[in-house]
Design an enzyme around this catalytic site. Structure first.
Site, PDB file in Angstrom:
ATOM      1  N   TYR A 152      -1.322  -8.650   9.986  1.00 24.77           N
ATOM      2  CA  TYR A 152      -0.898  -7.262   9.800  1.00 24.77           C
ATOM      3  C   TYR A 152      -0.984  -6.506  11.124  1.00 24.77           C
ATOM      4  O   TYR A 152      -2.053  -6.095  11.555  1.00 24.77           O
ATOM      5  CB  TYR A 152      -1.765  -6.561   8.748  1.00 24.77           C
ATOM      6  CG  TYR A 152      -1.721  -7.194   7.374  1.00 24.77           C
ATOM      7  CD1 TYR A 152      -0.661  -8.013   6.973  1.00 24.77           C
ATOM      8  CD2 TYR A 152      -2.752  -6.972   6.458  1.00 24.77           C
ATOM      9  CE1 TYR A 152      -0.637  -8.592   5.710  1.00 24.77           C
ATOM     10  CE2 TYR A 152      -2.728  -7.543   5.192  1.00 24.77           C
ATOM     11  CZ  TYR A 152      -1.673  -8.356   4.822  1.00 24.77           C
ATOM     12  OH  TYR A 152      -1.655  -8.920   3.571  1.00 24.77           O
ATOM     13  N   GLN A 212      -3.858   9.660  -0.569  1.00 30.63           N
ATOM     14  CA  GLN A 212      -3.204   8.677  -1.455  1.00 30.63           C
ATOM     15  C   GLN A 212      -4.204   7.956  -2.357  1.00 30.63           C
ATOM     16  O   GLN A 212      -3.805   7.303  -3.322  1.00 30.63           O
ATOM     17  CB  GLN A 212      -2.461   7.630  -0.610  1.00 30.63           C
ATOM     18  CG  GLN A 212      -1.296   8.185   0.179  1.00 30.63           C
ATOM     19  CD  GLN A 212      -0.662   7.128   1.063  1.00 30.63           C
ATOM     20  OE1 GLN A 212      -1.334   6.244   1.580  1.00 30.63           O
ATOM     21  NE2 GLN A 212       0.642   7.216   1.245  1.00 30.63           N
TER      22      GLN A 212
END
Length: 320
Positions: free
Chosen positions: A66, A295
């Site tokens: 990632y 979030q």
């Protein structure tokens, strides 16, 4: 640090008691690689990790791939000075190739080097769960799996698992060392894991953590046609079928059904989508990607949201 009680469960037979929702660190790797999510703000990413931990989330799933190390470095930074460290899960086998593209490598020497690099970036002395990211090249999965078993013997990793393997590949590597966990993709828009993988995991007591339970953000409730059409060039989802027609219209219809159910429980479409994956008796935890602290809270109710058969019938009204 104030901690909220989130529902937990045993991850297979690992002995790890995990919250039903975990922090997914794919997106925070940024956009500068083949499967990036566009530009990310590292300070926001760290704040998101801290918010999740404050709310009781006790595991983080990342990977060396990632952002080619960036996600692991950010996780490492976020964990500095944290009183109670969460479980840290990461993955190997994807290396940086030319032009920020991924190359696959399951050779022993490569994996041992990757584990060492991951430990350095994460700033920990042992990886709680180390996973083969993809079973590619297929011819090398046995060599790769033997390397993970070796790392476990050395104490550098505590538990070992696989991601994106099919049942046949699972049987191959199980001859070498037990597979403790599986990480398949699973959501209302990708149900392939239900066919063979989840039944096998349940039968054999293998732990399962699923990724992309919201279809990479498609089912979060925040995705619109306009947003899908204006994703940044370096966001891999621009090229993904789920975010383009004809699937886009179908998926947005599904979000409206999720929204109708979410309204009854005073929660979000994303939380309902995640709770739907947790209904499977084989699934121990769902990996949810957060990039900003705001979030986190709307999705965490998924850990304890119990959908009725009527809810599920309404949600699935055109999915099967």
């Amino acid at each position: 640090m104030h901690q909220t009680a989130l529902d937990t469960t045993q991850l297979g037979q690992t002995g790890m008691e995990i919250t039903r929702v975990g922090f997914g660190a794919w997106a925070i790797g940024g956009g500068d690689w083949e499967f990036g999510w566009g530009p990310q703000d590292d300070e926001q990413s760290i704040a998101a990790i801290h918010r999740a931990l404050e709310q009781g989330v006790n595991w983080i799933d990342t990977a060396a791939a990632y952002g080619f190390g960036r996600s692991e470095q950010i996780v490492g930074r976020a964990l500095q000075g944290v009183a109670e460290r969460p479980y840290v899960f990461t993955k190997c086998s994807l290396l940086e190739g030319r032009n920020h593209r991924v190359v696959h490598n399951l050779k022993r020497s490569s994996i041992l080097r990757e584990a060492d690099d991951s430990l350095q970036r994460l700033g920990i002395d042992a990886i709680d769960l180390y996973q083969i990211h993809w079973p590619i090249p297929a011819a090398d999965i046995e060599e790769g799996w033997a390397a993970l078993a070796e790392l476990k013997d050395q104490g550098l990793v505590r538990h070992i698992g696989v991601s994106n393997f099919d049942v046949e590949q699972l049987h191959v590597v199980q001859q070498i060392a037990p597979v403790e966990t599986l990480q398949p993709q699973y959501s209302l828009i990708d149900r392939e894991a239900e066919w063979e993988l989840l039944p096998l995991a349940e039968q054999e007591g293998i732990g399962v953590i699923v990724y992309s339970p919201m279809g990479s953000g498609m089912l979060s409730g925040g995705m619109t046609r306009e947003r899908a059409e204006s994703l940044p060039e370096d966001d891999w989802r621009r090229r993904d079928a789920r975010f383009n027609e004809p699937a886009l219209s179908r998926n947005l219809d599904l979000v409206e059904r999720l929204r109708a159910v979410a309204d009854r429980y005073d929660t979000t479409p994303g939380a309902v989508a995640v709770a739907w994956t947790l209904r499977s008796p084989a699934v121990d935890g769902a990996i949810v990607g957060f990039r900003r602290p705001d979030q986190v809270d709307p999705i965490l109710p998924a850990a304890s949201l119990e959908l009725t058969d009527a809810d599920v019938a309404e949600i699935e009204g055109g999915v099967r």
